[in-house]
Design a protein around this motif. Structure first.
Motif, mmCIF file in Angstrom:
data_model
loop_
_atom_site.group_PDB
_atom_site.id
_atom_site.type_symbol
_atom_site.label_atom_id
_atom_site.label_comp_id
_atom_site.label_asym_id
_atom_site.label_seq_id
_atom_site.Cartn_x
_atom_site.Cartn_y
_atom_site.Cartn_z
ATOM 1 N N ALA A 178 44.837 51.841 48.041
ATOM 2 C CA ALA A 178 43.406 52.116 48.163
ATOM 3 C C ALA A 178 42.908 51.586 49.492
ATOM 4 O O ALA A 178 43.270 50.493 49.906
ATOM 5 N N SER A 179 42.089 52.394 50.161
ATOM 6 C CA SER A 179 41.557 51.964 51.454
ATOM 7 C C SER A 179 40.166 52.546 51.650
ATOM 8 O O SER A 179 39.710 53.389 50.889
ATOM 9 N N ILE A 202 38.583 45.097 44.516
ATOM 10 C CA ILE A 202 39.207 45.803 43.408
ATOM 11 C C ILE A 202 39.502 44.831 42.284
ATOM 12 O O ILE A 202 40.145 43.805 42.493
ATOM 13 N N ASP A 224 36.507 48.820 40.801
ATOM 14 C CA ASP A 224 36.112 47.665 41.594
ATOM 15 C C ASP A 224 35.269 46.708 40.768
ATOM 16 O O ASP A 224 35.033 46.920 39.576
ATOM 17 N N ARG A 276 32.963 50.605 39.486
ATOM 18 C CA ARG A 276 33.098 51.960 40.008
ATOM 19 C C ARG A 276 34.577 52.323 39.998
ATOM 20 O O ARG A 276 35.426 51.508 40.338
ATOM 21 N N GLU A 277 34.865 53.552 39.619
ATOM 22 C CA GLU A 277 36.245 53.984 39.510
ATOM 23 C C GLU A 277 36.571 55.064 40.532
ATOM 24 O O GLU A 277 35.725 55.902 40.862
ATOM 25 N N TYR A 278 37.810 55.028 40.995
ATOM 26 C CA TYR A 278 38.303 56.006 41.949
ATOM 27 C C TYR A 278 39.664 56.496 41.469
ATOM 28 O O TYR A 278 40.452 55.719 40.934
ATOM 29 N N ASN A 280 45.697 46.008 48.628
ATOM 30 C CA ASN A 280 45.060 46.922 47.664
ATOM 31 C C ASN A 280 46.039 47.995 47.209
ATOM 32 O O ASN A 280 45.709 49.190 47.178
ATOM 33 N N ASN A 338 35.934 52.115 52.368
ATOM 34 C CA ASN A 338 34.780 51.295 52.035
ATOM 35 C C ASN A 338 34.807 50.952 50.549
ATOM 36 O O ASN A 338 34.041 51.484 49.754
ATOM 37 N N ILE A 339 35.678 50.030 50.202
ATOM 38 C CA ILE A 339 35.865 49.712 48.797
ATOM 39 C C ILE A 339 35.551 48.251 48.555
ATOM 40 O O ILE A 339 35.974 47.372 49.311
ATOM 41 N N THR A 388 41.608 53.085 40.259
ATOM 42 C CA THR A 388 41.163 51.759 40.676
ATOM 43 C C THR A 388 39.731 51.548 40.186
ATOM 44 O O THR A 388 38.933 52.487 40.151
ATOM 45 N N VAL A 447 36.259 56.274 50.118
ATOM 46 C CA VAL A 447 37.395 55.539 49.562
ATOM 47 C C VAL A 447 38.571 56.500 49.465
ATOM 48 O O VAL A 447 38.426 57.615 48.979
#
Length: 116
Positions: free
Chosen positions: A24-25, A31, A99, A103-105, A76, A27-28, A97, A2
């Motif tokens: 965001a891009s 969101i 999802d 899960r956070e990024y 996104n 394999n996500i 972000t 991600v």
């Protein structure tokens, strides 16, 4: 993988404006929530603003009426329009972000400096 890519930081005079962008891009999963946090030297990271997929927003009291968060679900991407900037807004701003699986990024951060 991600990728979270932020842009738009910089140096601005008090009273000025900046617009931050975060995309965001990769394999996500879907969101759910996107937001901006900031961390000033010697301080803890704090929430600035967040927005859900449905458009519900949350703002820190210190930025209400000055900052506006928005998003483009199809891309996104989340934006933070910052107006009437103050020296105390100086910090590194991080995009976050979350999802639908919670899960956070995090992005790498972008510096915002408000100074004359």
């Amino acid at each position: 993988q991600v990728q979270i890519v932020e842009s738009g930081g910089g140096l601005v005079q008090p009273g000025g404006s900046l617009k931050l962008s975060c995309a965001a891009s990769g394999n996500i999963f879907t969101i759910y929530r996107m937001g901006w946090y900031r961390q000033a030297p010697g301080k803890q990271r704090e929430l600035v603003a967040a927005i859900t997929r449905g458009g519900s927003t949350d703002y820190a009291d210190s930025v209400k009426g000055r900052f506006t968060i928005s998003r483009d679900n199809a891309k996104n991407t989340v934006y933070l329009q910052m107006n009437s900037l103050k020296p105390e807004d100086t910090a590194v701003y991080y995009c976050n972000t979350r999802d639908a699986l919670s899960r956070e990024y995090w992005g790498q951060g972008t510096q915002v400096t408000v100074s004359s």
